[in-house]
Design a protein around this motif. Structure first.
Motif, short mmCIF file in Angstrom:
data_model
loop_
_atom_site.label_atom_id
_atom_site.label_comp_id
_atom_site.label_asym_id
_atom_site.label_seq_id
_atom_site.Cartn_x
_atom_site.Cartn_y
_atom_site.Cartn_z
N ILE A 205 0.84 -1.21 0.00
CA ILE A 205 0.00 0.00 0.00
C ILE A 205 0.87 1.26 0.00
O ILE A 205 1.89 1.33 0.70
N PRO A 206 0.47 2.29 -0.78
CA PRO A 206 1.22 3.54 -0.78
C PRO A 206 1.14 4.19 0.60
O PRO A 206 0.07 4.19 1.23
N ARG A 207 2.26 4.71 1.09
CA ARG A 207 2.30 5.39 2.38
C ARG A 207 1.46 6.67 2.31
O ARG A 207 1.64 7.49 1.41
N GLU A 208 0.55 6.82 3.26
CA GLU A 208 -0.32 8.01 3.27
C GLU A 208 0.47 9.26 3.64
O GLU A 208 1.46 9.20 4.37
N GLY A 209 0.00 10.40 3.12
CA GLY A 209 0.58 11.70 3.50
C GLY A 209 1.92 12.03 2.86
O GLY A 209 2.57 13.00 3.24
N ARG A 210 2.35 11.22 1.88
CA ARG A 210 3.61 11.50 1.19
C ARG A 210 3.35 12.48 0.05
O ARG A 210 2.34 12.38 -0.65
N PRO A 211 4.29 13.42 -0.19
CA PRO A 211 4.12 14.30 -1.36
C PRO A 211 4.17 13.50 -2.66
O PRO A 211 4.81 12.44 -2.72
N ALA A 212 3.49 14.01 -3.68
CA ALA A 212 3.37 13.29 -4.96
C ALA A 212 4.74 12.97 -5.57
O ALA A 212 4.91 11.94 -6.22
N ASP A 213 5.72 13.84 -5.36
CA ASP A 213 7.04 13.62 -5.96
C ASP A 213 7.94 12.75 -5.08
O ASP A 213 9.08 12.45 -5.45
N LYS A 214 7.44 12.34 -3.89
CA LYS A 214 8.23 11.46 -3.02
C LYS A 214 7.37 10.31 -2.50
O LYS A 214 7.17 10.17 -1.29
N PRO A 215 6.88 9.46 -3.42
CA PRO A 215 6.01 8.37 -2.96
C PRO A 215 6.83 7.29 -2.24
O PRO A 215 8.03 7.19 -2.42
N LEU A 216 6.14 6.50 -1.41
CA LEU A 216 6.77 5.36 -0.74
C LEU A 216 5.74 4.24 -0.67
O LEU A 216 4.60 4.47 -0.28
N LEU A 217 6.16 3.04 -1.08
CA LEU A 217 5.25 1.90 -1.06
C LEU A 217 5.62 1.01 0.12
O LEU A 217 6.76 0.56 0.24
N ASP A 218 4.65 0.79 1.01
CA ASP A 218 4.87 -0.11 2.14
C ASP A 218 4.52 -1.54 1.73
O ASP A 218 3.40 -1.80 1.28
N ILE A 219 5.49 -2.45 1.88
CA ILE A 219 5.26 -3.86 1.55
C ILE A 219 5.50 -4.70 2.80
O ILE A 219 6.58 -4.65 3.39
N HIS A 220 4.46 -5.44 3.22
CA HIS A 220 4.58 -6.32 4.38
C HIS A 220 4.52 -7.76 3.89
O HIS A 220 3.57 -8.15 3.20
N ALA A 221 5.55 -8.54 4.20
CA ALA A 221 5.62 -9.92 3.70
C ALA A 221 6.08 -10.87 4.80
O ALA A 221 6.87 -10.51 5.67
N ASN A 222 5.56 -12.11 4.73
CA ASN A 222 5.96 -13.17 5.65
C ASN A 222 6.74 -14.24 4.92
O ASN A 222 6.35 -14.66 3.82
N LEU A 223 7.86 -14.66 5.50
CA LEU A 223 8.62 -15.81 4.98
C LEU A 223 8.26 -17.00 5.85
O LEU A 223 8.47 -16.98 7.06
#
Length: 316
Positions: free
Chosen positions: A236-254
């Protein structure tokens, strides 16, 4: 094979499109060859056998053709329910493609595993079969000649008429384009099946999980059998980030099978898991074209390779 609605193209005269699959013993170089033909990484590779678990489709675009490559797990004598399911994937794929490429490594003599697969291929009468001698960069001319003769004999002994026997090296690119040139005429005439620019139809979620699993497998050698499964819980894209500095949060289990394997994956003071995270994050960012925050957790799913319920939950 299922495909998207044909992409609109210009003149369809003499345009060919269709599916080819690479089969062979585990670690015969199928995934590396798929990536070399596509020109970009779409299948995970490892120096350990049985790395591939999904039929990854890589798409080769040419002005006169579209070649869709289906990369299957290595056919092997199964010891677990997972192994049986992987073999079923291979056989289903063979029945649906337009041409089959049988990969045999140049640096290993043909053996019982190759004969086992060739015997099954002999039963598929109508589909053209190309013998591909892989990893030619690892042998000299004399060894290569001996392997080409052995492959030809294997076909004759089992009643397979190879449409071609092609030596290639996916690592240095030797004869990779020639292989594509030889496969294209075996495809049926028809419009492109995928839009120009698409390199795979794997969902991003699956590719992200595979990149994490590839990084986790690297370097563990014989300490850890192939008992790692990766499930991406959310992207999910991190909320509240400026449009030119997006961050995608990825949560994964091994997921691993036994508590004793946890320490191998995590490493002293978490060093190994951190390394897995760093390596896979770089690959994921290159794939998705965006900065990523990767959160990894290691969990035990007892004997998941033998448990139908667990296999379903982990996507097999």
């Amino acid at each position: 094979m299922s495909a998207r609605t044909p992409a609109p193209t210009g003149s369809q005269a003499d345009h060919r499109s269709g599916f080819a699959c690479f089969v062979g013993r585990p670690n015969a170089g199928k995934s590396t060859l798929t990536n070399a033909l596509v020109g970009q990484k779409v299948a995970i590779t490892s120096n350990r056998p049985q790395t591939t678990r999904h039929s990854v489709r890589g798409i080769v675009h040419r002005p006169e053709a579209q070649l869709v490559l289906v990369d299957t797990p290595g056919l092997h004598k199964p010891r677990t329910l997972l192994g049986e399911r992987l073999n079923d994937v291979v056989r289903t794929t063979w029945a649906e493609v337009d041409v089959i490429g049988f990969c045999l490594p140049a640096d290993q003599k043909t053996g019982p595993g190759d004969t086992f697969i060739a015997r099954e291929l002999a039963g598929i009468k109508k589909t053209p079969k190309v013998a591909i001698v892989t990893k030619t960069d690892l042998v000299d001319a004399k060894q290569l000649a001996a392997q080409l003769i052995a492959v030809d004999k294997l076909g004759r002994d089992l009643g397979i008429e190879w449409a071609e026997i092609v030596p290639v090296s996916a690592v240095d690119g030797t004869q990779v384009q020639l292989l594509a040139d030889l496969l294209v005429p075996m495809l049926p005439e028809g419009p492109a099946l995928y839009p120009e620019g698409d390199l795979t139809d794997e969902p991003e979620l699956v590719m992200v999980a595979e990149l994490i699993r590839e990084a986790a497998l690297e370097g563990v050698r014989d300490e850890l059998p192939h008992s790692i499964a990766v499930v991406v819980e959310e992207m999910i894209p991190r909320e509240g980030r400026p449009a030119d500095k997006p961050l995608l949060d990825i949560h994964a289990n091994l997921f691993i099978e036994r508590p004793s394997q946890k320490g191998i994956i995590i490493g002293p003071k978490g060093a190994r898991l951190k390394e897995v995270g760093t390596k896979s994050r770089h690959q994921i960012e290159a794939l998705l074209g965006t900065p990523v925050f990767l959160d990894l957790h290691v969990k035990v799913a007892k004997d998941w390779q033998r448990d139908p319920k667990q296999l379903r939950r982990l996507g097999f």
